[in-house]
Design an enzyme around this catalytic site. Structure first.
Site, PDB file in Angstrom:
ATOM      1  CG  ASN A 189      -1.922  -1.160   1.168  1.00 18.67           C
ATOM      2  OD1 ASN A 189      -2.432  -1.530   0.112  1.00 18.67           O
ATOM      3  ND2 ASN A 189      -2.149  -1.773   2.329  1.00 18.67           N
ATOM      4  NE  ARG A 190       3.948   2.311  -4.821  1.00 19.92           N
ATOM      5  CZ  ARG A 190       3.865   1.091  -5.332  1.00 19.92           C
ATOM      6  NH1 ARG A 190       3.691   0.052  -4.526  1.00 19.92           N
ATOM      7  NH2 ARG A 190       3.964   0.885  -6.615  1.00 19.92           N
ATOM      8  CG  LEU A 191       0.915   2.726   3.953  1.00 18.42           C
ATOM      9  CD1 LEU A 191      -0.121   2.206   4.961  1.00 18.42           C
ATOM     10  CD2 LEU A 191       0.943   4.253   3.964  1.00 18.42           C
TER      11      LEU A 191
END
Length: 212
Positions: A189-191
């Site tokens: 989630n691009r975290l």
């Protein structure tokens, strides 16, 4: 074009006290991934410099040594990167270990290695690479590939295999003393996890987390 990272995370409790110790951990894992065919040349790093006017340039070079004092690479001192480092010693390094969803980003200052250290490393280079250091006037304009090949052949005739090649006076190393070292771990989630070491005035290091 989008990859979804699902690698394990990076937490503060798992960090080494010194960034070079943490780098050693990750570099060892990248080297193991190289043996498995996952990472190509784990010691390849992008070196970014800027001239006196602040105009940047980047290129990939090979890391040849690292220790608590920093990261070392070798080059022609007449090359563009060396000229820029003489004008502006601030430099950035990037280790792009994409198959592992990892990056290491370093900012710091460059200084030349001593001639004894340079000579000791030069002696470990293959004979052909020693000749290449003489044959190439790095970053200069040449008329053709034939000109480069002719210079190499002339040197090859002068210094046969097994004969000691002198260290070029215009060739040597740079040691990058880090001021920040960021360890970037891709997450879903691009975290992503981004943990950065920052050097303190007394020489100690503190770690901080950056938002992805």
């Amino acid at each position: 074009m989008r990859a979804h990272y699902r690698a394990e995370g990076l937490v503060e409790a798992d960090l080494a006290a010194h960034p070079m110790d943490q780098f050693a951990r990750w570099f060892k894992q990248a080297a193991q991934a190289s043996v498995q065919g996952m990472v190509y040349e784990p010691n390849a790093m992008v070196v970014s410099t800027a001239d006196a006017e602040g105009r940047p340039s980047s290129r990939t070079v090979l890391l040849k040594q690292y220790d608590e004092q920093g990261f070392v690479f070798y080059t022609n001192y007449d090359s563009r990167k060396a000229r820029e480092l003489s004008e502006n010693p601030y430099v950035s390094l990037l280790f792009p270990w994409h198959p592992m969803a990892r990056q290491v980003i370093v900012t710091g200052t460059a200084r030349r290695t001593g001639r004894d250290e340079t000579a000791a490393y030069f002696r470990t280079r293959p004979h052909g690479s020693q000749l290449g250091a003489w044959a190439s006037a790095q970053s200069s304009v040449i008329s053709s590939r034939d000109e480069l090949d002719a210079a190499y052949e002339e040197l090859s005739a002068r210094y046969s295999e097994g004969e000691q090649v002198p260290v070029p006076p215009h060739w040597g190393g740079f040691r990058i003393a880090p001021q920040t070292v960021e360890f970037w771990q891709g997450r879903e989630n691009r975290l992503h996890d981004r943990l950065r070491y920052v050097v303190e005035p007394d020489g100690s290091w503190r770690a901080e987390r950056l938002s992805p």
